[in-house]
Scaffold this motif. Sequence first.
Motif, PDB file in Angstrom:
ATOM      1  N   GLU A 119       0.879  -1.131   0.033  1.00 52.48           N
ATOM      2  CA  GLU A 119      -0.099   0.080  -0.018  1.00 52.48           C
ATOM      3  C   GLU A 119       1.036   1.282  -0.108  1.00 52.48           C
ATOM      4  O   GLU A 119       0.648   2.210  -0.784  1.00 52.48           O
ATOM      5  CB  GLU A 119      -1.181  -0.121   1.148  1.00 52.48           C
ATOM      6  N   GLU A 154       0.568   3.746  -3.030  1.00 49.96           N
ATOM      7  CA  GLU A 154      -0.146   5.150  -2.833  1.00 49.96           C
ATOM      8  C   GLU A 154       0.786   6.501  -2.599  1.00 49.96           C
ATOM      9  O   GLU A 154       0.505   7.699  -2.727  1.00 49.96           O
ATOM     10  CB  GLU A 154      -0.885   5.039  -1.460  1.00 49.96           C
ATOM     11  N   ALA A 208      -0.668  -5.523  -5.765  1.00 48.92           N
ATOM     12  CA  ALA A 208      -1.576  -5.122  -5.032  1.00 48.92           C
ATOM     13  C   ALA A 208      -1.965  -5.904  -3.936  1.00 48.92           C
ATOM     14  O   ALA A 208      -2.764  -5.735  -2.787  1.00 48.92           O
ATOM     15  CB  ALA A 208      -2.548  -4.247  -5.443  1.00 48.92           C
TER      16      ALA A 208
END
Length: 300
Positions: free
Chosen positions: A134, A138, A263
Amino acid sequence: MGSRLNFKKIELKDKELLDGYLKKESGFIGEHNFADLFIWQFEYNIQFAMYEGYLYLKMTSPEEGKDFYLMPFGKREGFIKALEVLAEEGSRTEGKIYFCSVSKWQKTLAEAAFGSRLSLVQSVDFADYIYTSESLIELKGKKLHGKKNHLNRFKRDFEGRWNYEELDDYNAEEFFAFQLRWCSLHDPKEFEGETKAVGALLENRKELGVKGGLVRVEGQVIAMTLGAEFNSEIFVVNIEKALPDINGGYQIINNEFARRNLAGYKYINREEDMGIEGLRQAKTSYCPEFMGEAYEGWLL
């Protein structure tokens, strides 16, 4: 007394056997991963032996010619007995057996059994950098703001002129060609072992479960990355390269590969920095979730 361990080279057919032992570990030490062992065996002469239900691994330093061993893999209740088998190896040489990539639980059990005969220290230069998928996808928060700026600048500078591709049978040779090009901009001799590892990853990509990606600008490859799954939660990135004169090259290949391929994993292991200051700064700048804990030393 002869050795009870019959070491031999690692072959693809051994993957299922070795995975049965290695995947029971945490996955936060690169040398506990079959793909790593297989692709680096040409540089470090990595070999394995099986004895009484335990897996033994050894490697040779190309600089010093010294043998290093990993502690045996198998059931914990018989671990000390298996370690005694390795101690016999040391008694036939200079009285010591040298270890690398020792996990914390192995260290704890071995110290309790061998006391002052064992000397282990933390391997700072060979601790793997572990990130959450993550965080790399991100790039949230102040600490990663600079990475996101480089990424956005790349997209602005090359808008409409860049594209990302997955590794496949049609572009695999371009990955290797880019490795050679990148090395030509540095010191090719210094990266001979790595280039062999890249070749092994690409040649055996299907058997090893390798994933990879490259980024082009106006058709020319400017960055690439390669890696393999350790288990359902952990993916190991073995290689990441970008042209040094492309601002944001490393950020775009890192982010695109993670976003498109990783992911589904909880963690991404980007391996160690080997004490190389530039590599340490680059990996630290991505703010790892934690460092893989590994130890090295010797047993009398």
